[in-house]
Enzyme design. Structure first.
Site, PDB file in Angstrom:
ATOM      1  N   SER A 273      -7.692   3.208   9.613  1.00  0.00           N
ATOM      2  CA  SER A 273      -8.485   3.267   8.387  1.00  0.00           C
ATOM      3  C   SER A 273      -7.785   2.501   7.256  1.00  0.00           C
ATOM      4  CB  SER A 273      -8.690   4.739   8.006  1.00  0.00           C
ATOM      5  OG  SER A 273      -9.203   4.872   6.704  1.00  0.00           O
TER       6      SER A 273
ATOM      7  N   ASP B 140     -15.370   1.915   8.182  1.00  0.00           N
ATOM      8  CA  ASP B 140     -14.361   2.892   7.770  1.00  0.00           C
ATOM      9  C   ASP B 140     -14.932   3.870   6.756  1.00  0.00           C
ATOM     10  OD1 ASP B 140     -11.642   4.015   7.335  1.00  0.00           O
ATOM     11  OD2 ASP B 140     -11.969   3.174   5.344  1.00  0.00           O
TER      12      ASP B 140
ATOM     13  N   LYS C  24      -8.615  -1.786   5.774  1.00  0.00           N
ATOM     14  CA  LYS C  24      -8.919  -2.169   4.383  1.00  0.00           C
ATOM     15  C   LYS C  24      -7.936  -3.229   3.876  1.00  0.00           C
ATOM     16  CE  LYS C  24      -9.206   2.271   3.603  1.00  0.00           C
ATOM     17  NZ  LYS C  24      -9.647   3.657   3.529  1.00  0.00           N
TER      18      LYS C  24
ATOM     19  N   HIS D 133       0.842  -1.196   0.000  1.00  0.00           N
ATOM     20  CA  HIS D 133       0.000   0.000   0.000  1.00  0.00           C
ATOM     21  C   HIS D 133       0.876   1.244   0.000  1.00  0.00           C
ATOM     22  CE1 HIS D 133      -3.485   2.543   0.716  1.00  0.00           C
ATOM     23  NE2 HIS D 133      -2.745   3.204   1.571  1.00  0.00           N
TER      24      HIS D 133
ATOM     25  N   ARG E 121     -15.207  12.055   9.300  1.00  0.00           N
ATOM     26  CA  ARG E 121     -13.962  12.745   9.676  1.00  0.00           C
ATOM     27  C   ARG E 121     -13.660  13.884   8.709  1.00  0.00           C
ATOM     28  NH1 ARG E 121     -10.099   8.202   9.011  1.00  0.00           N
ATOM     29  NH2 ARG E 121      -8.513   9.794   9.308  1.00  0.00           N
TER      30      ARG E 121
END
Ligand code: URA
Ligand code: CA
Length: 433
Positions: free
Chosen positions: A183, A161, A187, A82, A168
Site C-alpha cells: 500500500s 489502494d 503510492k 516517507h 481492509r
C-alpha cells in the site's frame, strides 16, 4: 480465470502468479470483483502471507491502477522520503529544503489526510498565501529552477489502494505486513521517485509497536522498492514519545525553521541529518553518509538551507518573511502552561495521547470535512529522561478557547513521572538495506 480459485489458492498457502494478481487488482478496481471476494482474499493474505515476488507484483498492479507521475523532465535523481505515521513529525518540512540546498531535486507530492495534526500541505498553508494548486508543468519547472516544489496529491493516484485500504479498515485486515508495505510503496512509486528513503517508526505512538515488526515492515518495503527498480533504504526510528517539541501546524513550521537554522530540538535535528544523508547519497550528490552529513550541517550553518525554504515558499505564493519573523504565523489566543504535579524524571510520554490532545484543540481533522485550526497545538518542555520539579511546566497549550480542562487531563495521562533516573530513549535503532 476465476476469483474463487485465486482465493482458494492463497487460502491453501500457495504462491500466486503475476497474471493472477493483475487479474484480481484490475477486477477489484473496475468493480467486476466484489468487495466480499476481495475481503476473503485479504484475510487469506493475512494468515498465509505473500512471497517477495507476490509483494512486488501486487505493488506493481496497484501502481498501474491509476495515474503515474512522470518526473523525467526533472534533471537528476529524484529522491522521496516517507515516514510511517507518528506524532508531531516535522521531518518533511525540514528535509525538503535541507536536502534541496545541497542539489538534490525534491519533487514532493503531498496530502492533507486525517491525523492528529494536518498533513505537510496543511502545515505549509499556515504560511500566508502558500498554495499547492499548481499545474504539472509548473511543478516540473519549479523543481528544475529551485530544486524544490510541493504539489497536491493527484486524485487518481493508486485507486486500487484507496479502495483496498478502505475495505481492509472494516475487515480487520489492516495489520498485514505485505498489505501495508505494498500500500505505502505503490503510492511512492506512482508518485515518480527514482529512489526512496523510508523512516519506519516504532514505539507507543507508531503503527508498529515493537521493533521486530518494524524491521519486517521496513525490509519488505526495501525489497519491494528494489524489486521494482527504485533504490530504497530504510531506517527504524523511535516514536515512544513525540518527535521534537511542537505538535500543531504553525507550531511545527516554526520548529522546522529553527531546525533549518541548526537550532532545532536534538532528536528532530539528528533524525533529519540521518534521513537527509541517506537521501543525498542515493541522489549521488555525496560519496558516503559522512560526507553527506557534513554538507547538510554546512548548509544549516551558512544559511543556505533556510534560503531554500524562503525561495520555495515565495515561489508558491507564500509570504517568505515569516522565516525571519515567525510571529507572522497564525498565533493562538491563549497559551496555558501545564505544571508538573510532582517532582521526578520523565519516564514516558505517550505520543498518541499528546496527538489526541492536539486534535482536541482543533489541530487535526476528525472527518475529511473538518476545518483545522493552524494556530493551535502543544509544545513540550520536558522529554523522556528530563528531570522536573513540581510546578515546572511540562507543556504549553496553544488554544483558541479558554477552557481546556479535558486537554490538560490528556497531557497528565500522557506523562509518566518516576523517582529514579531514566535514560534518553534510542532515537535510531537500525538501518535496513
Ligand atoms: N498506511 C498506508 O498507506 N497503507 C496501509 O496499509 C497502512 C498505513
Ligand atoms: Ca515536532
Amino acid at each position: 480465470m476465476r476469483m474463487v480459485d485465486i482465493i482458494e489458492k492463497k487460502r491453501n498457502g500457495l504462491e500466486l502468479t503475476n497474471g493472477e494478481i493483475q487479474f484480481l487488482i484490475n477486477g477489484f478496481t473496475n468493480g467486476s470483483i466484489p468487495d466480499y471476494q476481495m475481503s476473503a482474499f485479504s484475510m487469506a493474505v493475512f494468515f498465509q502471507g505473500m512471497s517477495i515476488e507476490e509483494r512486488v507484483y501486487l505493488t506493481e498492479a496497484m501502481v498501474n491502477s491509476g495515474d503515474q507521475i512522470d518526473l523525467s523532465g526533472i534533471e537528476g535523481i529524484k529522491v522521496d522520503k516517507h515516514s510511517t505515521g507518528g506524532v508531531g513529525d516535522t521531518t518533511t518540512l525540514v528535509l525538503a529544503p535541507l536536502v534541496a540546498s545541497v542539489g538534490v531535486p525534491i519533487a514532493k507530492m503531498s496530502g492533507r489526510g486525517l491525523g492528529h495534526t494536518g498533513g505537510t500541505i496543511d502545515k505549509l498553508e499556515s504560511v500566508k498565501g502558500f498554495h499547492v494548486e499548481i499545474t504539472n508543468d509548473e511543478f516540473i519547472h519549479l523543481v528544475n529552477k529551485n530544486k524544490i516544489a510541493v504539489i497536491g496529491q493527484s486524485a487518481n493516484l493508486t485507486p486500487a489502494d484507496k479502495k483496498l485500504y478502505a475495505l481492509r479498515d472494516v475487515t480487520a485486515t489492516v495489520d498485514s505486513i505485505p498489505l501495508i508495505a505494498s500500500s505505502i510503496m505503490s503510492k511512492k512509486i506512482a508518485a515518480g521517485a527514482d529512489a526512496i528513503v523510508l523512516d519506519v517508526k516504532t514505539g507507543s505512538g507508531a503503527f508498529m509497536k515493537n521493533l521486530d515488526d518494524a524491521k519486517e515492515l521496513a525490509q519488505t518495503m526495501v525489497d519491494i522498492g528494489n524489486g521494482v527498480g527504485r533504490k530504497t533504504k530504510a531506517i527504524i526510528s523511535d516514536m515512544s514519545q513525540p518527535l521534537g517539541f511542537a505538535v500543531g501546524n504553525a507550531l511545527e513550521v516554526k520548529e522546522a525553521i529553527d531546525t533549518l537554522r541548526g537550532q532545532g530540538p536534538e532528536d528532530l535535528h539528528e533524525l533529519c541529518l540521518t534521513l537527509g544523508s541517506h537521501m543525498v547519497v542515493l541522489a549521488e550528490k555525496a560519496a558516503d553518509l559522512q560526507q553527506a552529513r557534513e554538507m547538510l550541517e554546512e548548509s544549516m550553518r551558512n544559511g543556505k538551507a533556510l534560503q531554500f525554504f524562503k525561495t520555495f515558499l515565495a515561489a508558491q505564493g507564500g509570504d517568505a518573511s515569516v522565516v525571519d519573523d515567525p510571529t507572522k504565523l497564525p498565533t493562538a489566543k491563549y497559551t496555558i502552561e501545564v505544571p508538573a504535579l510532582k517532582t521526578g524524571c520523565v519516564a514516558e510520554i505517550t505520543a498518541e495521547m499528546i496527538g489526541i490532545a492536539a486534535m482536541m484543540l482543533g489541530a487535526g481533522r476528525i472527518t475529511k470535512e473538518s476545518v483545522i485550526d493552524l494556530a493551535v497545538g502543544v509544545v513540550l518542555h520536558k522529554k523522556v529522561g528530563d528531570f522536573v520539579q513540581q510546578g515546572d511546566a511540562l507543556v504549553t497549550i496553544h488554544s483558541n478557547r479558554e477552557n481546556v480542562q479535558e486537554v490538560i487531563e490528556k497531557i497528565y495521562a500522557a506523562y509518566k513521572l518516576v523517582e529514579e533516573k531514566v535514560a534518553q530513549p534510542t532515537l535510531i535503532y537500525t538501518e535496513i538495506h
